[in-house]
Scaffold this motif. Sequence first.
Motif, PDB file in Angstrom:
ATOM      1  N   LEU A 106       0.832  -1.200   0.000  1.00  0.00           N
ATOM      2  CA  LEU A 106       0.000   0.000   0.000  1.00  0.00           C
ATOM      3  C   LEU A 106       0.870   1.256   0.000  1.00  0.00           C
ATOM      4  CD1 LEU A 106      -2.832   1.162  -0.035  1.00  0.00           C
ATOM      5  CD2 LEU A 106      -2.857   0.979   2.475  1.00  0.00           C
ATOM      6  N   LEU A 107       1.967   1.239   0.752  1.00  0.00           N
ATOM      7  CA  LEU A 107       2.888   2.377   0.748  1.00  0.00           C
ATOM      8  C   LEU A 107       3.461   2.597  -0.647  1.00  0.00           C
ATOM      9  CD1 LEU A 107       4.458   4.640   2.073  1.00  0.00           C
ATOM     10  CD2 LEU A 107       6.168   2.946   2.776  1.00  0.00           C
ATOM     11  N   GLU A 108       3.848   1.519  -1.321  1.00  0.00           N
ATOM     12  CA  GLU A 108       4.353   1.644  -2.691  1.00  0.00           C
ATOM     13  C   GLU A 108       3.293   2.229  -3.613  1.00  0.00           C
ATOM     14  OE1 GLU A 108       5.718  -2.313  -3.541  1.00  0.00           O
ATOM     15  OE2 GLU A 108       7.582  -2.023  -2.407  1.00  0.00           O
ATOM     16  N   GLN A 109       2.038   1.819  -3.429  1.00  0.00           N
ATOM     17  CA  GLN A 109       0.932   2.369  -4.216  1.00  0.00           C
ATOM     18  C   GLN A 109       0.781   3.864  -3.932  1.00  0.00           C
ATOM     19  OE1 GLN A 109      -2.756   0.265  -3.617  1.00  0.00           O
ATOM     20  NE2 GLN A 109      -3.976   1.912  -4.490  1.00  0.00           N
ATOM     21  N   HIS A 110       0.850   4.248  -2.670  1.00  0.00           N
ATOM     22  CA  HIS A 110       0.756   5.671  -2.310  1.00  0.00           C
ATOM     23  C   HIS A 110       1.912   6.471  -2.903  1.00  0.00           C
ATOM     24  CE1 HIS A 110      -1.971   4.972   1.458  1.00  0.00           C
ATOM     25  NE2 HIS A 110      -2.570   4.683   0.316  1.00  0.00           N
ATOM     26  N   GLN A 111       3.111   5.913  -2.878  1.00  0.00           N
ATOM     27  CA  GLN A 111       4.269   6.606  -3.442  1.00  0.00           C
ATOM     28  C   GLN A 111       4.121   6.784  -4.949  1.00  0.00           C
ATOM     29  OE1 GLN A 111       7.188   3.887  -1.862  1.00  0.00           O
ATOM     30  NE2 GLN A 111       7.763   5.311  -0.225  1.00  0.00           N
ATOM     31  N   ARG A 112       3.633   5.753  -5.641  1.00  0.00           N
ATOM     32  CA  ARG A 112       3.407   5.871  -7.095  1.00  0.00           C
ATOM     33  C   ARG A 112       2.340   6.922  -7.390  1.00  0.00           C
ATOM     34  NH1 ARG A 112       3.806   0.293  -6.773  1.00  0.00           N
ATOM     35  NH2 ARG A 112       1.554   0.050  -6.928  1.00  0.00           N
ATOM     36  N   PHE A 113       1.251   6.905  -6.607  1.00  0.00           N
ATOM     37  CA  PHE A 113       0.193   7.896  -6.807  1.00  0.00           C
ATOM     38  C   PHE A 113       0.746   9.299  -6.586  1.00  0.00           C
ATOM     39  CE2 PHE A 113      -3.169  10.744  -5.622  1.00  0.00           C
ATOM     40  CZ  PHE A 113      -4.154  10.461  -6.561  1.00  0.00           C
ATOM     41  N   ALA A 114       1.514   9.491  -5.515  1.00  0.00           N
ATOM     42  CA  ALA A 114       2.076  10.810  -5.205  1.00  0.00           C
ATOM     43  C   ALA A 114       2.987  11.289  -6.338  1.00  0.00           C
ATOM     44  CB  ALA A 114       2.836  10.770  -3.879  1.00  0.00           C
ATOM     45  N   ALA A 115       3.789  10.400  -6.902  1.00  0.00           N
ATOM     46  CA  ALA A 115       4.689  10.784  -8.000  1.00  0.00           C
ATOM     47  C   ALA A 115       3.893  11.208  -9.231  1.00  0.00           C
ATOM     48  CB  ALA A 115       5.630   9.626  -8.338  1.00  0.00           C
ATOM     49  N   THR A 116       2.830  10.462  -9.555  1.00  0.00           N
ATOM     50  CA  THR A 116       1.979  10.815 -10.692  1.00  0.00           C
ATOM     51  C   THR A 116       1.242  12.118 -10.426  1.00  0.00           C
ATOM     52  OG1 THR A 116       1.704   8.491 -11.277  1.00  0.00           O
ATOM     53  CG2 THR A 116       0.063  10.026 -12.148  1.00  0.00           C
ATOM     54  N   TRP A 117       0.709  12.273  -9.223  1.00  0.00           N
ATOM     55  CA  TRP A 117      -0.014  13.488  -8.851  1.00  0.00           C
ATOM     56  C   TRP A 117       0.915  14.692  -8.939  1.00  0.00           C
ATOM     57  CZ3 TRP A 117      -2.345  14.675  -3.369  1.00  0.00           C
ATOM     58  CH2 TRP A 117      -3.293  15.698  -3.482  1.00  0.00           C
ATOM     59  N   ASP A 118       2.157  14.531  -8.494  1.00  0.00           N
ATOM     60  CA  ASP A 118       3.132  15.618  -8.550  1.00  0.00           C
ATOM     61  C   ASP A 118       3.360  16.081  -9.992  1.00  0.00           C
ATOM     62  OD1 ASP A 118       5.108  17.304  -7.104  1.00  0.00           O
ATOM     63  OD2 ASP A 118       6.511  16.235  -8.401  1.00  0.00           O
ATOM     64  N   ILE A 119       3.513  15.138 -10.903  1.00  0.00           N
ATOM     65  CA  ILE A 119       3.687  15.480 -12.316  1.00  0.00           C
ATOM     66  C   ILE A 119       2.450  16.224 -12.822  1.00  0.00           C
ATOM     67  CG2 ILE A 119       3.833  14.505 -14.652  1.00  0.00           C
ATOM     68  CD1 ILE A 119       5.557  12.234 -13.333  1.00  0.00           C
ATOM     69  N   ASN A 120       1.274  15.703 -12.494  1.00  0.00           N
ATOM     70  CA  ASN A 120       0.031  16.338 -12.936  1.00  0.00           C
ATOM     71  C   ASN A 120      -0.118  17.754 -12.376  1.00  0.00           C
ATOM     72  OD1 ASN A 120      -0.659  14.078 -14.400  1.00  0.00           O
ATOM     73  ND2 ASN A 120      -2.024  13.265 -12.833  1.00  0.00           N
ATOM     74  N   LEU A 121       0.212  17.948 -11.101  1.00  0.00           N
ATOM     75  CA  LEU A 121       0.112  19.282 -10.506  1.00  0.00           C
ATOM     76  C   LEU A 121       1.001  20.270 -11.245  1.00  0.00           C
ATOM     77  CD1 LEU A 121       0.085  18.409  -6.698  1.00  0.00           C
ATOM     78  CD2 LEU A 121      -1.831  19.283  -8.061  1.00  0.00           C
ATOM     79  N   ARG A 122       2.202  19.863 -11.565  1.00  0.00           N
ATOM     80  CA  ARG A 122       3.127  20.749 -12.283  1.00  0.00           C
ATOM     81  C   ARG A 122       2.597  21.031 -13.688  1.00  0.00           C
ATOM     82  NH1 ARG A 122       7.609  23.443 -10.672  1.00  0.00           N
ATOM     83  NH2 ARG A 122       7.957  21.838  -9.124  1.00  0.00           N
ATOM     84  N   LEU A 123       2.154  19.989 -14.403  1.00  0.00           N
ATOM     85  CA  LEU A 123       1.639  20.173 -15.765  1.00  0.00           C
ATOM     86  C   LEU A 123       0.374  21.034 -15.789  1.00  0.00           C
ATOM     87  CD1 LEU A 123       2.180  16.597 -17.259  1.00  0.00           C
ATOM     88  CD2 LEU A 123       3.473  18.678 -17.783  1.00  0.00           C
ATOM     89  N   GLN A 124      -0.429  20.965 -14.724  1.00  0.00           N
ATOM     90  CA  GLN A 124      -1.662  21.744 -14.648  1.00  0.00           C
ATOM     91  C   GLN A 124      -1.418  23.174 -14.171  1.00  0.00           C
ATOM     92  OE1 GLN A 124      -4.005  19.255 -12.071  1.00  0.00           O
ATOM     93  NE2 GLN A 124      -4.504  17.821 -13.706  1.00  0.00           N
ATOM     94  N   GLY A 125      -0.169  23.502 -13.858  1.00  0.00           N
ATOM     95  CA  GLY A 125       0.151  24.871 -13.488  1.00  0.00           C
ATOM     96  C   GLY A 125       0.116  25.174 -12.001  1.00  0.00           C
ATOM     97  N   PHE A 126       0.068  24.143 -11.167  1.00  0.00           N
ATOM     98  CA  PHE A 126       0.160  24.361  -9.719  1.00  0.00           C
ATOM     99  C   PHE A 126       1.641  24.480  -9.374  1.00  0.00           C
ATOM    100  CE2 PHE A 126      -3.957  22.283 -10.033  1.00  0.00           C
ATOM    101  CZ  PHE A 126      -4.725  23.040  -9.180  1.00  0.00           C
TER     102      PHE A 126
END
Length: 134
Positions: A106-126
């Motif tokens: 579950l921690l690995e899943q959370h880390q993968r989600f966080a990495a993807t979310w981080d990329i999305n936040l940057r691409l979306q202009g956050f």
Amino acid sequence: MQTILDILRKAGGWHLGLYLKIDNPPYMELVIEAMDESGPMGPPTLSVAHYGEQNGDLMRDPEMCFELGLTGGAHLDAFYWRNDYVAVEQWSRNIVRDRYVHLIELLEQHQRFAATWDINLRLQGFDPHKHIRS
């Protein structure tokens, strides 16, 4: 979560009482706030969430909580994920009956989600130069 760390730096760093709201239409507002309690391993914690609304209630979509680590440079260590629209709340690291519990997959899943979310936040202009309100 380099995007979140960059936003924190621009806002003056982590401190008790930290509350930031970033407006970035057409996306949901991003809220970053210091939590009152320490994380499972003791460091200060941070909640990062997008909030929507349903029937007048605020809904997290998603919320993640992180411990703020400083060893080896500033970094965020995930331990919690929640999405109110799908009624899911997950702790990948926690203290249960005075014992540290670490759910590796579950921690690995959370880390993968966080990495993807981080990329999305940057691409979306956050980014640290957007409209931050505290």
